[in-house]
Each structure stands twice: as structure tokens, then as C-alpha cells.
Write a protein that holds these residues in place. Sequence first.
Motif, short mmCIF file in Angstrom:
data_model
loop_
_atom_site.label_atom_id
_atom_site.label_comp_id
_atom_site.label_asym_id
_atom_site.label_seq_id
_atom_site.Cartn_x
_atom_site.Cartn_y
_atom_site.Cartn_z
N LEU A 293 -7.97 96.77 30.93
CA LEU A 293 -6.60 97.29 31.08
C LEU A 293 -6.00 96.98 32.45
O LEU A 293 -4.79 96.92 32.61
N PHE A 294 -6.87 96.79 33.45
CA PHE A 294 -6.39 96.67 34.83
C PHE A 294 -6.74 95.35 35.50
O PHE A 294 -6.20 95.03 36.56
N ARG B 94 -4.24 92.94 37.59
CA ARG B 94 -3.05 93.68 38.01
C ARG B 94 -3.09 93.94 39.51
O ARG B 94 -4.14 94.14 40.10
N GLU C 286 -0.60 103.12 39.21
CA GLU C 286 0.32 103.79 38.27
C GLU C 286 -0.26 103.77 36.85
O GLU C 286 -0.14 104.75 36.12
N GLY C 287 -0.89 102.64 36.49
CA GLY C 287 -1.49 102.53 35.17
C GLY C 287 -2.64 103.50 34.96
O GLY C 287 -2.81 104.05 33.87
N VAL C 288 -3.43 103.70 36.00
CA VAL C 288 -4.55 104.65 35.91
C VAL C 288 -4.02 106.06 35.69
O VAL C 288 -4.52 106.80 34.83
N SER D 162 -1.15 106.91 34.37
CA SER D 162 -0.61 106.97 33.00
C SER D 162 -1.72 107.12 31.97
O SER D 162 -1.60 107.92 31.03
N LYS D 163 -2.79 106.37 32.13
CA LYS D 163 -3.90 106.43 31.18
C LYS D 163 -4.58 107.80 31.22
O LYS D 163 -4.91 108.37 30.17
N LEU D 164 -4.77 108.34 32.42
CA LEU D 164 -5.37 109.68 32.54
C LEU D 164 -4.49 110.72 31.86
O LEU D 164 -5.00 111.61 31.17
N LYS D 165 -3.17 110.60 32.04
CA LYS D 165 -2.26 111.54 31.38
C LYS D 165 -2.34 111.39 29.86
O LYS D 165 -2.39 112.40 29.14
N GLU D 166 -2.38 110.14 29.39
CA GLU D 166 -2.48 109.87 27.95
C GLU D 166 -3.73 110.50 27.35
O GLU D 166 -3.71 111.03 26.24
N LEU D 167 -4.82 110.47 28.10
CA LEU D 167 -6.08 111.02 27.62
C LEU D 167 -6.24 112.52 27.88
O LEU D 167 -7.25 113.11 27.52
#
Length: 80
Positions: free
Chosen positions: A45-46, A49, A56-58, A60-65
Amino acid sequence: DKGTGVVKVTPAHDENDFACGSRNKLEVLDIMNDDGTLTHHAGPLFEGRNRLEAREGVVSKLKELGLFRGEKEFQQRVMA
């Protein structure tokens, strides 16, 4: 509240952590290329990048999970 008990060790980035990692035979994984992009060690995923995009992606992913616990400003001190 006594925290999680989790300790982050980054043997590739800190002298004390390197010593701890060596004592415990931890593999040194460098997740960042010289140009600030992330290596394959950061995961699919990263990988490739920019470090700031990835941060920012990390989040977002933590929030998603449902694993995000918050964030706060931190003043980093680099010892010479």
C-alpha cells in the motif's frame, strides 16, 4: 492508565535502538529510500510513496480499520 506496553525499536534509525536490536538479533529494515520514498518493506500500500503521503495513508488506513487512537503535535529532538 499505564499505556499499551508496546515499545517501538528502530534499529536502522537510532544509535540506542541499533544496540538494542543487535543484542536481540533484530533484522535492520530500512523502509525509506534516499529520495524519501518508501521501500517494499513498507508494504504494497505504501511502497514507492513519498514519506509525507504515506504518513497520511497510514492514518487513513488505521482509521478505516478502527485502530486509530489519535494524534498530537510532537517536537522531535535530535541529539548530536
